[in-house]
Design an enzyme around this catalytic site. Structure first.
Site, PDB file in Angstrom:
ATOM      1  N   CYS A 127       0.807  -1.229   0.000  1.00  0.00           N
ATOM      2  CA  CYS A 127       0.000   0.000   0.000  1.00  0.00           C
ATOM      3  C   CYS A 127       0.837   1.275   0.000  1.00  0.00           C
ATOM      4  CB  CYS A 127      -0.962  -0.004   1.175  1.00  0.00           C
ATOM      5  SG  CYS A 127      -0.274  -0.625   2.718  1.00  0.00           S
ATOM      6  N   HIS A 240      -2.849   6.148   4.715  1.00  0.00           N
ATOM      7  CA  HIS A 240      -1.435   6.297   5.022  1.00  0.00           C
ATOM      8  C   HIS A 240      -0.970   7.673   4.526  1.00  0.00           C
ATOM      9  CE1 HIS A 240      -1.341   2.243   6.240  1.00  0.00           C
ATOM     10  NE2 HIS A 240      -0.620   1.688   5.294  1.00  0.00           N
TER      11      HIS A 240
HETATM   12  C1  11C Z   1       0.799  -2.060   6.659  1.00  0.00           C
HETATM   13  N1  11C Z   1       1.720  -1.952   4.419  1.00  0.00           N
HETATM   14  O1  11C Z   1       0.350  -0.909   6.566  1.00  0.00           O
HETATM   15  C2  11C Z   1       1.248  -2.823   5.459  1.00  0.00           C
HETATM   16  C3  11C Z   1       0.137  -3.731   5.064  1.00  0.00           C
HETATM   17  O2  11C Z   1       2.608  -6.048   1.831  1.00  0.00           O
HETATM   18  O3  11C Z   1       0.530  -5.764   1.347  1.00  0.00           O
HETATM   19  C4  11C Z   1       0.237  -4.334   3.688  1.00  0.00           C
HETATM   20  C5  11C Z   1       1.177  -5.481   3.595  1.00  0.00           C
HETATM   21  C6  11C Z   1       1.448  -5.796   2.165  1.00  0.00           C
HETATM   22  O4  11C Z   1       0.892  -2.661   7.718  1.00  0.00           O
END
Ligand code: 11C
Length: 335
Positions: A127, A240
């Site tokens: 993400c 995010h």
């Molecule tokens: C998080 N980015 O925010 C991570 C979740 O590799 O798809 C996604 C994990 C991934 O914790």
């Protein structure tokens, strides 16, 4: 033409969002098959006013399926091959195949043409990587990026529904003066920041940090691009945020950058400091675009910019990006 679609991991945060986005975008769904692990099989979910019983994900679950959307997790390594053997194109949201040289890693605004060489599996990036790539690509085309320094502020829903529950419960506990017991995160997340997402790896960077580095290089087709990252979990439910510092080969002014980003696909600029307007996670959630603001020159170097970038990581960072990949597959006749 309609396509038979399976969602593997339908009951999780990404699974729910996949269903929502399919409906919203009026995706040409023929048969819809919702799949999950033993724990959720037999439960029901709704899609466009109709109830669907969740089936068990196994090798035989993919007969007749054209597109298998894997929401993430261990099901991908276990069942993606079975789905491909059954004739489906897999769009996979796990990290299992992203760096495999035989698997395209695609952000439709950035490298849609990479779907052309898929061999059955197309990977959906992490993400925070997707969000950054959408912002970097138009600027890279305009002035060639030399180096990226990114710090993230990642919402608890990046860790799934359990992350949301943990933040809610802990916030209540702290306000009532009770003890908190972290389970999803390594430390209390209420009223705190945790500079640690996923496991620690080489060079004392976390896996999340390595994902941002390696996946971005692959998506941009720049295997040597200098990128360094610090990823931080913050007590925010959804979306995010990223502070991105970029050094360029060629000079690009803040005004030029704003022009380039204003025309970039999937980007919305919110940058009106007089009126205190900049992207914030509270207001970017449930939206599909990447929001960019605080666009300004880095005055400490000759050719640099600073950006503040925010996007809904369950939407653009996962479900929306996956369904956009399916749309690109159809547009480019690769299915
Ligand atoms: C998080 N980015 O925010 C991570 C979740 O590799 O798809 C996604 C994990 C991934 O914790």
């Amino acid at each position: 033409k309609k396509y038979n679609v399976a969602i593997v991991g339908a009951t999780g945060a990404v699974g729910h969002e996949l269903l929502k986005v399919l409906a919203e975008r009026n995706f040409p769904v023929g048969e819809l098959r919702l799949l999950a692990s033993q724990r959720s099989a037999g439960k029901t979910m709704e899609y466009q006013g109709k109830e669907y019983t969740i089936g068990l994900t196994d090798e035989n679950a993919f007969d007749g399926i054209d597109i298998a959307l894997f929401a993430g997790g261990s099901a991908s390594t276990e069942f993606a091959d079975a789905a491909v053997k059954a004739g489906a194109v897999v769009i996979d949201n796990s990290s299992a195949f992203r760096l495999d040289p035989d698997v395209p890693l695609v952000v439709p605004e950035v490298n849609p043409e990479d779907v052309d060489w898929h061999k059955g599996i197309i990977a959906n990036p992490n993400c925070s990587t997707i969000i950054m790539a959408v912002a970097l690509k138009p600027l890279h085309d305009a002035a060639r990026i030399k180096r990226v320094v990114v710090s993230t502020y990642q919402a608890v829903s990046g860790a799934g529904k359990e992350g949301i529950t943990e933040l809610t419960e802990q916030t209540g506990q702290v306000l009532r003066g009770e003890a908190v017991n972290p389970t999803v995160f390594a430390h209390p997340i209420a009223f705190n920041l945790i500079p640690h997402i996923d496991v620690f790896q080489e060079g004392d960077y976390t896996k999340e940090e390595w994902k941002m580095i390696k996946e971005t290089r692959k998506i941009l087709h720049e295997p040597d691009m200098a990128i360094t990252a610090t990823t931080v979990r913050v007590p925010v439910y959804r979306s995010h945020s990223e502070s991105i510092n970029i050094e360029f080969d060629q000079k690009i002014s803040a005004d030029e950058a704003k022009k380039v980003l204003a025309e970039a696909p999937g980007v919305i600029i919110i940058d009106d400091i007089q009126n205190k307007q900049y992207p914030m996670p509270l207001y970017t959630s449930d939206k599909d675009e990447v929001f960019i603001g605080r666009i300004r020159e880095d005055l400490s170097i000759e050719k640099g910019l600073n950006l503040w970038v925010v996007a809904d990581q369950i939407r653009k960072g996962a479900a929306t990006n996956a369904i956009q990949i399916a749309e690109v597959l159809i547009q480019r006749n690769r299915i």
